[in-house]
Design an enzyme around this catalytic site. Structure first.
Site, PDB file in Angstrom:
ATOM      1  N   GLY A  82      34.126  24.028 121.388  1.00  0.00           N
ATOM      2  CA  GLY A  82      34.232  25.466 121.142  1.00  0.00           C
ATOM      3  C   GLY A  82      32.907  26.183 121.027  1.00  0.00           C
ATOM      4  N   GLU A 104      23.679  28.562 128.216  1.00  0.00           N
ATOM      5  CA  GLU A 104      22.905  27.404 127.771  1.00  0.00           C
ATOM      6  C   GLU A 104      21.565  27.379 128.503  1.00  0.00           C
ATOM      7  OE1 GLU A 104      25.014  23.721 128.190  1.00  0.00           O
ATOM      8  OE2 GLU A 104      26.840  24.504 127.260  1.00  0.00           O
ATOM      9  N   VAL A 129      36.732  31.058 128.547  1.00  0.00           N
ATOM     10  CA  VAL A 129      36.321  32.132 127.636  1.00  0.00           C
ATOM     11  C   VAL A 129      36.473  33.524 128.234  1.00  0.00           C
ATOM     12  CG1 VAL A 129      34.768  30.680 126.304  1.00  0.00           C
ATOM     13  CG2 VAL A 129      33.873  31.931 128.265  1.00  0.00           C
ATOM     14  N   LYS A 167      39.259  34.528 128.762  1.00  0.00           N
ATOM     15  CA  LYS A 167      40.537  34.864 128.128  1.00  0.00           C
ATOM     16  C   LYS A 167      40.316  35.187 126.655  1.00  0.00           C
ATOM     17  CE  LYS A 167      42.548  31.322 131.131  1.00  0.00           C
ATOM     18  NZ  LYS A 167      43.160  29.970 131.165  1.00  0.00           N
ATOM     19  N   ASN A 178      43.022  32.118 122.089  1.00  0.00           N
ATOM     20  CA  ASN A 178      44.415  31.689 122.231  1.00  0.00           C
ATOM     21  C   ASN A 178      44.552  30.204 121.906  1.00  0.00           C
ATOM     22  OD1 ASN A 178      44.648  29.988 124.957  1.00  0.00           O
ATOM     23  ND2 ASN A 178      43.113  31.613 125.258  1.00  0.00           N
TER      24      ASN A 178
END
Length: 371
Positions: free
Chosen positions: A78, A97, A287, A289, A292
């Site tokens: 995450g 990153e 991500v 989205k 969820n």
């Protein structure tokens, strides 16, 4: 008369020569003093500031004393979601990153561990102080200049938190967010999405869970060593189930004012001052989205039975972090209504990958190192 005149001229010449010599000597001393001050200033890059100006001509000054934010954890825990939610805040910039920061940190650690190499470096005058000053300057330069300037800067390279104790010394006002996720879910995600990590055998759940356990143990131990005022473990499951409550706690920990935009990062994808995503990071298609529950329990039913039976021994960090190693499925908690609604919309297919992010997502693998 000639002799007397000659003596007078000789005396005058001697006096003039002496005065010139004294003057030149004074000038040399003054020059040396100025050069010494300049050299001293140039040789202390840790005292310097980076100055950047944004598109609105607002000036930002960055130094080792700034409150940098470091986000890390085992890959597929995450970290990208966390940085995207922070990136949605108008005063925060994380960005993609860098990939290079954890690598130079690993090199620095290797130099320190090798007694022979450290002796050679010390003999050459490349002391810990020299290396640390260079690391400070390099890391700050990369973080500050690989994206747009902002009041708060954060870095998201998962394995940087294997060096969080060292980073906490380099940047005394920095804070750390350690993403924690059920290792079974992280490993299943690595394997099914083919996220290549050095040292992890993606054909073997047992091996990946063993390596996950080792990596999170190092990161978690360093987080505890830094202390609660500097390092906050963030549980992915709770962030997903209760985003508002979790983000309020995170923003309070970071000392950053609240903004509702952190709950709607998907609305700021690719927008100026919003969330910048990479075409080649494996989490990008997720991500885009809203927050969820789609990925919470995908691992259930896929881990081999013999591995499930030995789970407590293979990955003892599961229990240490509060997960039940024998619960299949586990009870992570009940979601907020907003998350339930988001999940329904995601499952209906309301969110598609933008055209500008298509083309590379499925062919480029993450080659982060676990070392």
């Amino acid at each position: 008369m000639r002799v007397t005149m000659r003596r007078v001229l000789l005396a005058v010449g001697s006096v003039v020569a002496l005065m010139v010599t004294l003057h030149l000597g004074q000038q040399v001393l003054e020059c040396q003093h100025v050069l010494s001050k300049r050299r001293h200033r140039l040789m202390r890059p840790e005292n310097e500031e980076l100055v950047m100006v944004d598109s609105n001509h607002v000036e930002y000054r960055y130094s080792k004393e700034m409150p940098l934010i470091f986000i890390g954890g085992v890959p597929r825990s995450g970290t990208t979601l966390m940085r995207a939610m922070l990136d949605a805040h108008p005063e925060v910039r994380c960005g993609e990153e860098t990939r290079i920061i954890p690598r130079v940190l690993a090199m620095r650690q290797a130099w320190s561990k090798s007694g022979r190499e450290k002796m050679r470096l010390d003999e050459a005058g490349v002391t810990d102080q020299v290396l640390d000053a260079a690391m400070q300057a390099f890391i700050l330069e990369v973080i500050a200049k690989h994206g747009e300037p902002a009041r708060y800067l954060c870095n998201k390279d998962p394995f940087t938190l294997k060096s969080s104790v060292y980073l906490s010394r380099l940047f005394p006002n920095s804070k750390f967010l350690l993403m924690v996720r059920d290792g079974r879910a992280s490993v299943h995600s690595m394997i099914t999405r083919k996220v290549t990590i050095a040292g992890f055998d993606l054909n073997c759940y047992r091996d990946c869970l063993t390596k996950w356990n080792k990596a999170i143990e190092v990161m978690y131990s360093q987080c505890l060593e830094i202390g609660r005022s500097r390092c906050l473990p963030v549980y992915y499951e709770q962030l997903v189930l209760h985003p508002e409550q979790s983000m309020h706690a995170i923003m309070k920990f970071l000392g950053i004012s609240w903004s509702d935009t952190v709950l709607h990062h998907e609305e700021l994808i690719g927008k100026p001052g919003g969330v910048s995503l990479s075409k080649i990071e494996r989490s990008t298609d997720q991500v885009i989205k809203p927050v969820n529950m789609e990925a919470l329990s995908k691992w259930i039913g896929h881990i081999p039975g013999d591995v499930l039976q030995d789970m407590a021994h293979i990955a003892p960090m599961l229990a240490r972090l509060g997960y039940d190693p024998y619960a299949n499925p586990p009870n992570y908690g009940h979601p907020d209504p907003l998350v339930v609604n988001n999940t329904h919309r995601v499952l209906k297919g309301d969110y598609k990958t933008p055209a500008n992010l298509k083309g590379h997502l499925q062919v480029t693998q993450n080659t982060s190192s676990s070392h």
